[in-house]
Design a protein around this motif. Sequence first.
Motif, PDB file in Angstrom:
ATOM      1  N   ARG A  11      76.153 -20.615   2.240  1.00  0.00           N
ATOM      2  CA  ARG A  11      74.891 -21.230   1.811  1.00  0.00           C
ATOM      3  C   ARG A  11      75.141 -22.518   1.023  1.00  0.00           C
ATOM      4  O   ARG A  11      74.904 -22.610  -0.189  1.00  0.00           O
ATOM      5  N   THR A  54      74.765 -26.334  -0.435  1.00  0.00           N
ATOM      6  CA  THR A  54      73.587 -27.103  -0.848  1.00  0.00           C
ATOM      7  C   THR A  54      73.487 -28.383  -0.030  1.00  0.00           C
ATOM      8  O   THR A  54      72.407 -28.892   0.203  1.00  0.00           O
ATOM      9  N   GLU A 105      70.801 -14.026   6.654  1.00  0.00           N
ATOM     10  CA  GLU A 105      69.469 -14.607   6.822  1.00  0.00           C
ATOM     11  C   GLU A 105      69.533 -16.061   7.308  1.00  0.00           C
ATOM     12  O   GLU A 105      68.829 -16.468   8.214  1.00  0.00           O
ATOM     13  N   LEU A 106      70.455 -16.800   6.676  1.00  0.00           N
ATOM     14  CA  LEU A 106      70.541 -18.240   6.920  1.00  0.00           C
ATOM     15  C   LEU A 106      71.060 -18.549   8.329  1.00  0.00           C
ATOM     16  O   LEU A 106      70.607 -19.487   8.980  1.00  0.00           O
ATOM     17  N   ASN A 162      74.657 -13.738   3.479  1.00  0.00           N
ATOM     18  CA  ASN A 162      73.902 -14.922   3.889  1.00  0.00           C
ATOM     19  C   ASN A 162      73.461 -14.846   5.342  1.00  0.00           C
ATOM     20  O   ASN A 162      73.226 -15.849   5.993  1.00  0.00           O
ATOM     21  N   ARG A 177      65.161 -26.341  11.263  1.00  0.00           N
ATOM     22  CA  ARG A 177      64.911 -25.053  10.596  1.00  0.00           C
ATOM     23  C   ARG A 177      65.730 -24.950   9.306  1.00  0.00           C
ATOM     24  O   ARG A 177      65.267 -24.438   8.299  1.00  0.00           O
ATOM     25  N   LEU A 178      66.953 -25.444   9.364  1.00  0.00           N
ATOM     26  CA  LEU A 178      67.812 -25.382   8.172  1.00  0.00           C
ATOM     27  C   LEU A 178      67.237 -26.227   7.048  1.00  0.00           C
ATOM     28  O   LEU A 178      67.304 -25.882   5.874  1.00  0.00           O
ATOM     29  N   LYS A 179      66.664 -27.354   7.427  1.00  0.00           N
ATOM     30  CA  LYS A 179      66.077 -28.260   6.447  1.00  0.00           C
ATOM     31  C   LYS A 179      64.974 -27.537   5.662  1.00  0.00           C
ATOM     32  O   LYS A 179      64.838 -27.718   4.460  1.00  0.00           O
ATOM     33  N   LYS A 180      64.261 -26.669   6.376  1.00  0.00           N
ATOM     34  CA  LYS A 180      63.179 -25.935   5.715  1.00  0.00           C
ATOM     35  C   LYS A 180      63.712 -25.004   4.637  1.00  0.00           C
ATOM     36  O   LYS A 180      62.997 -24.635   3.711  1.00  0.00           O
ATOM     37  N   GLN A 181      64.987 -24.597   4.796  1.00  0.00           N
ATOM     38  CA  GLN A 181      65.602 -23.732   3.779  1.00  0.00           C
ATOM     39  C   GLN A 181      66.013 -24.537   2.547  1.00  0.00           C
ATOM     40  O   GLN A 181      66.600 -23.992   1.618  1.00  0.00           O
ATOM     41  N   GLY A 182      65.778 -25.841   2.582  1.00  0.00           N
ATOM     42  CA  GLY A 182      66.072 -26.659   1.405  1.00  0.00           C
ATOM     43  C   GLY A 182      67.485 -27.206   1.367  1.00  0.00           C
ATOM     44  O   GLY A 182      67.951 -27.662   0.331  1.00  0.00           O
TER      45      GLY A 182
END
Lengths: 373, 303
Positions: free
Chosen positions: B152, B154, B115-116, B113, B179-184
């Motif tokens: 990761r 949810t 990337e995150l 993870n 930025r995290l919000k953009k990851q859903g």
Amino acid sequence: MRTLIFLLQKEFRQIFRDKTILRLIIAMPIIQLLVMPLAADYEIKNINISIVDHDRSAFSQKLVSKIVASGYFKLADYGNSFEEGFRLMEKNKADLVLEIPADFEKQIIRENTQKLFVAVNAINGTKAMVGSTYLGNIISDFNQNLRTEILPPSKTSNSPQIEIVSSNWFNRFLNYPVFMVPGILVILVSMVGAFMCALNIVKEKEVGTIEQINVTPIRKHHFILGKLIPFWIIGMFVFSIGLFLVSRVVYGIVPEGSILVLYSFLSIYLLAVLGLGLIISTYSNTQQQAMSLAFFFMMIFVLMGGLFTSVDSMPEWSQWIARLNPVTYFIEVMRMVIMKGSGFNEIKNHMIIITGFAIFFNTWAIINYKKTS
Amino acid sequence: MSDVILSNIKKTYNKGEVEAVKNVSFSVEKGELFGLIGPDGAGKTSLFRILTTLLLPDGGKASVNGFDVVKDYKTIRKKVGYMPGKFSLYQDLTVEENLTFFATVFNTSIEENYELIRDIYIQIEPFKNRRAGKLSGGMKQKLALCCALIHRPTVLFLDEPTTGVDAVSRKEFWEMLKRLKKQGITILVSTPYMDEAMLCERIALIQNGEILSINTPEKIIDGFPDQLYAIKAEKMGMVLKDIRQFENVQSCNSFGEYHHLTFKQDNKAEKQLKEWLANRNHQNVEIQAIKPTIEDCFIQLMQ
């Protein structure tokens, strides 16, 4: 299983990183075992005696020199009045006052009987008791000699005499370290097991890391095992240092019985004390609370475990407390195996009881652990 | 679909003596950045601890990701990330060891993870061999965020993440959240700072265990019922006392270098107040109409 391995890895990493604790684990058993058995010696020497001699005869002189020569007594004063001697006792300079009456010698020879008066300072009970027993022995021995000296031989042989000769089994020279070292080792192992384990868990509570752990999928039994196993291993390690390094090398104590018996009992015993540590940790929220609780148990363990005072000579109610103390059983087993060479068969009952303790403490801890979270 | 749903959640302490949370209901949509705004002791942490399965509610139902917080706590623990208000990582383990530990606990690895967390981790990577206890406040917080994100999650719960952090780090932190919000990832954040409310998509104002209002920050501001004025003069303390005696004033509160006030009847009130104050020898009186802030709304809702 994988989680458990990582938890253990983390635990050991933290323990080895804490240099103070690490040094404590190694140094504590060595230092305590070196110091305590030598200091905790029941053989009482240097009893201060004040002798009030109203007779000042050859006989009284002989008695005094016999007392002093025994090596147990130190002559604090050789005076003329009981008041003087008693004053010394009040000042704590004399533990015993022996009063020899006037006409001591005359009476013995003429009337064949005489009385001596002994006053004992009973503030230190053991010293008083041991001192007066010693003194009694010396005087009766003196009496014996007198009889053989003064009385015609025919008379002595007529009166029957019993002489007692005792021989010490399992510890021939009444060597105190042999008796004390195994007991102190038990206390040490209990401390490491119960209290280091409790403090470690409570530290996680105090710092808040337990919150972070609780929101992860780590299972409760993994977490608990992750705490028990390291301290179980450390307990084994501390015991081995004490048994092989200190008690064998320094005191020359070689267990009569089998090492296997000792270690199998130890492995169950550690589970019991670790369970107690878990209980302490579930009831305390700060390390300070855990420490105070641990101290409370420690006092009971040390004083009611038969280390210093024999359990059999306690009053009945306190014998019951001692019976509820796991330390009592291990001290007994240690002495049985090391000094008498007992095997599995002889310690079977102890083994069953300690297994019971282990199950009881751990179940209690786990039930309480669930309730608080 | 709503990711977090609370209905009539109750929590009391000391055997019912202290009501920390009273009948709280709200829901958070998937991928939303939701703020729980309220002063210390409002019940924010209790709510977070209930949602992260650390605390059992005394009443009501709550679900995260569609799982019940009481029954399915095991599933929830695998899915959510939680960053408590107090730094609670292992201080005696290094940055890297902490991260590896939490990764393995969740059955994953840093690489999986990476990337995150890359943007955040890159900033603390130079110190990866330093013990967590020796990091600065801002660094600790970044590490804690990394550890909360490593599997990761949810839904991410951040309990007062910016309390005790300097202004620059706070700003950085909110940018990271965006930025995290953009990851859903659905993010629930609590804060006592009213200015941070504007950075959330939707907020709930909470006080004494009760929700005062839930809406977007803009709508909450629009909902302010009166025209708000800011007033400044030389002797601010005296002015406050005198204004409160002015009949037409509805409320007046000290607010930094200004006092914020509203009138009962707005008609010509501004001019009348100026005269009233002038009669009482106040000098350099400035009054201007302003747009309310979240804090004004909060104070208004509290009354």
